[in-house]
Design a protein around this motif. Structure first.
Motif, PDB file in Angstrom:
ATOM      1  N   SER A 154       0.870  -1.169   0.000  1.00 15.45           N
ATOM      2  CA  SER A 154       0.000   0.000   0.000  1.00 15.45           C
ATOM      3  C   SER A 154       0.908   1.220   0.000  1.00 15.45           C
ATOM      4  CB  SER A 154      -0.897   0.000   1.246  1.00 15.45           C
ATOM      5  OG  SER A 154      -1.691   1.167   1.286  1.00 15.45           O
ATOM      6  N   LEU A 155       0.980   1.912  -1.120  1.00 12.70           N
ATOM      7  CA  LEU A 155       2.032   2.898  -1.338  1.00 12.70           C
ATOM      8  C   LEU A 155       1.622   4.286  -0.870  1.00 12.70           C
ATOM      9  CD1 LEU A 155       3.081   1.602  -4.833  1.00 12.70           C
ATOM     10  CD2 LEU A 155       4.373   1.389  -2.714  1.00 12.70           C
ATOM     11  N   PRO A 156       2.592   5.080  -0.429  1.00 12.15           N
ATOM     12  CA  PRO A 156       2.302   6.430   0.070  1.00 12.15           C
ATOM     13  C   PRO A 156       1.949   7.383  -1.059  1.00 12.15           C
ATOM     14  CG  PRO A 156       4.663   6.025   0.128  1.00 12.15           C
ATOM     15  CD  PRO A 156       4.010   4.723  -0.247  1.00 12.15           C
ATOM     16  N   PRO A 157       1.265   8.496  -0.739  1.00 10.12           N
ATOM     17  CA  PRO A 157       0.954   9.494  -1.763  1.00 10.12           C
ATOM     18  C   PRO A 157       2.229  10.015  -2.425  1.00 10.12           C
ATOM     19  CG  PRO A 157      -0.259   9.936   0.263  1.00 10.12           C
ATOM     20  CD  PRO A 157       0.727   8.851   0.585  1.00 10.12           C
ATOM     21  N   GLY A 158       2.128  10.273  -3.713  1.00 16.23           N
ATOM     22  CA  GLY A 158       3.260  10.818  -4.449  1.00 16.23           C
ATOM     23  C   GLY A 158       4.152   9.790  -5.089  1.00 16.23           C
ATOM     24  N   THR A 159       3.916   8.515  -4.817  1.00 17.78           N
ATOM     25  CA  THR A 159       4.774   7.464  -5.376  1.00 17.78           C
ATOM     26  C   THR A 159       4.788   7.506  -6.901  1.00 17.78           C
ATOM     27  OG1 THR A 159       4.433   6.019  -3.467  1.00 17.78           O
ATOM     28  CG2 THR A 159       5.165   4.973  -5.501  1.00 17.78           C
ATOM     29  N   ASP A 160       3.637   7.758  -7.502  1.00 18.23           N
ATOM     30  CA  ASP A 160       3.565   7.751  -8.964  1.00 18.23           C
ATOM     31  C   ASP A 160       4.311   8.921  -9.607  1.00 18.23           C
ATOM     32  OD1 ASP A 160       2.070   5.443  -8.954  1.00 18.23           O
ATOM     33  OD2 ASP A 160       0.138   6.485  -9.028  1.00 18.23           O
ATOM     34  N   GLU A 161       4.690   9.895  -8.820  1.00 19.85           N
ATOM     35  CA  GLU A 161       5.445  11.034  -9.356  1.00 19.85           C
ATOM     36  C   GLU A 161       6.940  10.740  -9.465  1.00 19.85           C
ATOM     37  OE1 GLU A 161       4.603  14.271  -6.760  1.00 19.85           O
ATOM     38  OE2 GLU A 161       2.407  14.065  -6.979  1.00 19.85           O
ATOM     39  N   ILE A 162       7.366   9.600  -8.925  1.00 17.71           N
ATOM     40  CA  ILE A 162       8.780   9.236  -8.898  1.00 17.71           C
ATOM     41  C   ILE A 162       9.112   8.355 -10.099  1.00 17.71           C
ATOM     42  CG2 ILE A 162      10.616   8.121  -7.580  1.00 17.71           C
ATOM     43  CD1 ILE A 162       9.546  10.645  -6.260  1.00 17.71           C
ATOM     44  N   ARG A 163      10.162   8.708 -10.803  1.00 18.71           N
ATOM     45  CA  ARG A 163      10.658   7.885 -11.906  1.00 18.71           C
ATOM     46  C   ARG A 163      11.783   7.001 -11.383  1.00 18.71           C
ATOM     47  NH1 ARG A 163      14.989   9.645 -16.442  1.00 18.71           N
ATOM     48  NH2 ARG A 163      14.809   7.843 -17.846  1.00 18.71           N
ATOM     49  N   VAL A 164      11.733   5.710 -11.691  1.00 19.23           N
ATOM     50  CA  VAL A 164      12.791   4.767 -11.331  1.00 19.23           C
ATOM     51  C   VAL A 164      13.461   4.298 -12.620  1.00 19.23           C
ATOM     52  CG1 VAL A 164      13.321   2.552 -10.256  1.00 19.23           C
ATOM     53  CG2 VAL A 164      11.595   4.039  -9.243  1.00 19.23           C
ATOM     54  N   ARG A 165      14.774   4.394 -12.647  1.00 19.04           N
ATOM     55  CA  ARG A 165      15.498   3.961 -13.846  1.00 19.04           C
ATOM     56  C   ARG A 165      16.755   3.198 -13.454  1.00 19.04           C
ATOM     57  NH1 ARG A 165      20.133   6.970 -14.914  1.00 19.04           N
ATOM     58  NH2 ARG A 165      20.282   8.983 -13.812  1.00 19.04           N
ATOM     59  N   TYR A 166      17.151   2.267 -14.318  1.00 23.87           N
ATOM     60  CA  TYR A 166      18.400   1.542 -14.126  1.00 23.87           C
ATOM     61  C   TYR A 166      19.589   2.470 -14.376  1.00 23.87           C
ATOM     62  CZ  TYR A 166      16.280  -3.134 -13.920  1.00 23.87           C
ATOM     63  OH  TYR A 166      15.573  -4.251 -13.545  1.00 23.87           O
ATOM     64  N   ALA A 167      20.691   2.210 -13.666  1.00 26.65           N
ATOM     65  CA  ALA A 167      21.931   2.952 -13.881  1.00 26.65           C
ATOM     66  C   ALA A 167      23.094   2.059 -13.496  1.00 26.65           C
ATOM     67  CB  ALA A 167      21.955   4.229 -13.034  1.00 26.65           C
ATOM     68  N   GLU A 168      24.209   2.229 -14.183  1.00 20.55           N
ATOM     69  CA  GLU A 168      25.413   1.511 -13.788  1.00 20.55           C
ATOM     70  C   GLU A 168      25.830   1.990 -12.396  1.00 20.55           C
ATOM     71  OE1 GLU A 168      27.190  -0.993 -15.096  1.00 20.55           O
ATOM     72  OE2 GLU A 168      25.532  -1.168 -16.518  1.00 20.55           O
ATOM     73  N   PRO A 169      26.073   1.079 -11.444  1.00 20.47           N
ATOM     74  CA  PRO A 169      26.386   1.503 -10.084  1.00 20.47           C
ATOM     75  C   PRO A 169      27.510   2.528  -9.993  1.00 20.47           C
ATOM     76  CG  PRO A 169      26.003  -0.866 -10.138  1.00 20.47           C
ATOM     77  CD  PRO A 169      25.992  -0.398 -11.560  1.00 20.47           C
ATOM     78  N   ALA A 170      28.583   2.317 -10.742  1.00 24.12           N
ATOM     79  CA  ALA A 170      29.715   3.244 -10.662  1.00 24.12           C
ATOM     80  C   ALA A 170      29.394   4.599 -11.282  1.00 24.12           C
ATOM     81  CB  ALA A 170      30.945   2.638 -11.339  1.00 24.12           C
ATOM     82  N   ALA A 171      28.485   4.622 -12.256  1.00 29.08           N
ATOM     83  CA  ALA A 171      28.183   5.872 -12.964  1.00 29.08           C
ATOM     84  C   ALA A 171      27.392   6.850 -12.108  1.00 29.08           C
ATOM     85  CB  ALA A 171      27.428   5.569 -14.254  1.00 29.08           C
ATOM     86  N   VAL A 172      26.663   6.338 -11.118  1.00 31.96           N
ATOM     87  CA  VAL A 172      25.821   7.221 -10.293  1.00 31.96           C
ATOM     88  C   VAL A 172      26.275   7.229  -8.846  1.00 31.96           C
ATOM     89  CG1 VAL A 172      23.784   7.073 -11.776  1.00 31.96           C
ATOM     90  CG2 VAL A 172      24.147   5.341  -9.985  1.00 31.96           C
ATOM     91  N   VAL A 173      27.526   6.843  -8.593  1.00 32.75           N
ATOM     92  CA  VAL A 173      27.971   6.721  -7.207  1.00 32.75           C
ATOM     93  C   VAL A 173      27.928   8.062  -6.481  1.00 32.75           C
ATOM     94  CG1 VAL A 173      30.440   6.982  -7.773  1.00 32.75           C
ATOM     95  CG2 VAL A 173      29.756   5.765  -5.694  1.00 32.75           C
ATOM     96  N   GLN A 174      28.243   9.158  -7.158  1.00 31.55           N
ATOM     97  CA  GLN A 174      28.222  10.455  -6.482  1.00 31.55           C
ATOM     98  C   GLN A 174      26.796  10.895  -6.146  1.00 31.55           C
ATOM     99  OE1 GLN A 174      30.858  11.771  -5.223  1.00 31.55           O
ATOM    100  NE2 GLN A 174      32.165  10.226  -6.202  1.00 31.55           N
ATOM    101  N   GLU A 175      25.850  10.643  -7.044  1.00 30.88           N
ATOM    102  CA  GLU A 175      24.460  10.971  -6.764  1.00 30.88           C
ATOM    103  C   GLU A 175      23.931  10.141  -5.584  1.00 30.88           C
ATOM    104  OE1 GLU A 175      25.770  10.343  -9.675  1.00 30.88           O
ATOM    105  OE2 GLU A 175      24.983  11.677 -11.239  1.00 30.88           O
ATOM    106  N   CYS A 176      24.291   8.865  -5.568  1.00 32.28           N
ATOM    107  CA  CYS A 176      23.868   7.999  -4.461  1.00 32.28           C
ATOM    108  C   CYS A 176      24.508   8.443  -3.142  1.00 32.28           C
ATOM    109  CB  CYS A 176      24.214   6.548  -4.768  1.00 32.28           C
ATOM    110  SG  CYS A 176      23.329   5.850  -6.183  1.00 32.28           S
ATOM    111  N   GLU A 177      25.762   8.838  -3.220  1.00 32.95           N
ATOM    112  CA  GLU A 177      26.449   9.294  -2.022  1.00 32.95           C
ATOM    113  C   GLU A 177      25.810  10.561  -1.464  1.00 32.95           C
ATOM    114  OE1 GLU A 177      29.311   9.251   1.073  1.00 32.95           O
ATOM    115  OE2 GLU A 177      28.452   7.753  -0.266  1.00 32.95           O
TER     116      GLU A 177
END
Length: 416
Positions: A154-177
């Motif tokens: 049962s998902l919280p409000p606003g979930t559908d506004e979020i985009r989920v996309r695949y990324a190479e782990p090393a390519a997005v390490v700074q964003e994740c950090e």
């Protein structure tokens, strides 16, 4: 003529870079001698603080290892407190009961005190060992094995506004950090990363996957900005009824409920997978309130981060308290004698002070109990029920126990 002298305690020496491979090989043998990848060895070498790492030598034989990382840990109230992350501790099976471990732990704690670190923390491979050095089990990890074929969200409000996309782990390490760093002040026990630690979660040797995929990553975005990420592996399986694959979650961080909801929805819905396993998650993680059937999530808790007050006064003054508190502790501490004696703690949600006093004590306990309760997890009341804390002034125990609490469960988010 025979000698009645017993064997000498091995000599402690600061680790030299040229001795690292021998030191590390000793550690691996002490932990069972399993195969470890060259990538893991090189990562450990890059993160090792050589001036804080020790070898115990019996002549030319290396018989013990230990070390510390220079961390900063979030405490209740959000302050980041310098913390010695005790690590890489091993003693050769040929040198048990020779004082090697006691000697190394004494040196590490004395060094932390000299560096002005009020806290020390560790993950215990054998929990029975570290209580005698003043470390208390301060945080829990949540483990789960979720039947995603039957459990819905049962998902919280606003979930559908979020985009989920695949990324190479090393390519997005700074964003994740950046997401991780934003979460650090929110939960006691989390560790601010020194340079290099942001890549520790990317370690992915093929021989360590146990038949699963290479490390995968997705990021959650709102209006093009990364607001969460998940790192995971998948392992396809087939049974009599069809697909029976498993998703193993390695890490997940999100800045708000909607971002969390989008990531959990993705992990629950990967094709050909029917089980989601996770370990080392916060004990109060929100997904437990989103699932349709918590029993089919097969949750369990396990001891995780162990905490020790290296400087009682500085540590207790560094955090805030849920309710006003004015209490005198009589503290026992055999390993760090500078902590022993009476301390008056006065504090509230805005700040605290903790000073030496000659006033009559209200509570009597050892530094181990203070470490256990320090981050706001286990309570002083529960420790008193086990006979580990003595109330000397009526009402002092309940007052202090409530004040030491935390609105969120403490969590040491990764190993070290």
């Amino acid at each position: 003529m025979g000698s009645d002298r017993g064997p000498k305690t091995p000599e402690l020496k600061v680790l030299r870079p040229e001795d690292f491979d021998r030191w590390w090989d000793h550690l691996m043998r002490a932990f069972g001698g399993g195969s470890v990848s060259p990538e893991e060895r090189e990562q450990d070498r890059s993160l090792t603080e050589f001036d804080r790492s020790l070898g115990a030598w019996d002549g030319d034989a290396l018989v013990g290892t230990s070390g510390a990382f220079s961390f900063r840990m979030t405490v209740p109230g959000g302050a980041l407190v310098p913390t010695a992350g005790v690590t890489m501790v091993s003693v050769s099976a040929t040198h048990r009961r020779r004082g090697v471990l006691r000697s190394m732990m004494g040196r590490l704690l004395a060094d932390a005190h000299a560096k002005g670190e009020p806290l020390a923390a560790l993950h215990a491979s054998e929990p029975a060992i570290y209580g005698r050095f003043g470390f208390g089990a301060a945080t829990l990890h949540l483990y789960a094995e979720i039947d995603t074929a039957r459990v819905t969200l049962s998902l919280p409000p606003g979930t559908d506004e979020i985009r989920v996309r695949y990324a190479e782990p090393a390519a997005v390490v700074q964003e994740c950090e950046a997401v991780y760093a934003a979460l650090v002040p929110r939960r006691p026990g989390m560790l601010a990363h020194r340079p290099g630690w942001e890549r520790a979660g990317l370690l992915d040797p093929e021989d360590g996957r146990q038949g699963a995929s290479a490390l995968q990553c997705v990021v959650a975005e709102r209006d093009g900005e990364v607001v969460g990420f998940a790192r995971f592996r998948t392992k396809v399986g087939w049974g009599p009824s069809g697909h029976d694959g498993t998703v193993t979650l390695e890490d997940l961080c999100a800045l708000d409920p909607a971002a969390q909801g989008a990531l959990w929805r993705f992990l629950f819905g990967i094709d050909l997978m029917s089980t989601l396993t996770m370990r080392s998650r916060p004990a109060d993680e929100a997904w437990q309130h989103l699932v349709s059937d918590i029993r089919r999530c097969r949750t369990r808790l396990r001891d995780a981060g162990y905490v020790r007050l290296v400087d009682v006064g500085a540590a207790l003054a560094a955090r805030t308290y849920l309710t006003p508190v004015d209490v005198v502790f009589e503290v026992e501490d055999a390993s760090c004698p500078w902590n022993a004696g009476r301390w008056r703690l006065t504090g509230d949600a805005k700040g605290a002070s903790c000073e030496r006093t000659t006033d009559a004590p209200d509570l009597s306990l050892s530094v181990r109990e203070l470490g256990t309760a320090y981050l706001g997890g286990p309570t002083l009341l529960s420790l008193a029920a086990a006979g580990r804390v003595r109330e000397l002034r009526a009402g002092a125990l309940a007052e202090a126990s409530v004040a030491f609490g935390s609105p969120v469960a403490p969590w040491v988010s990764h190993g070290f």
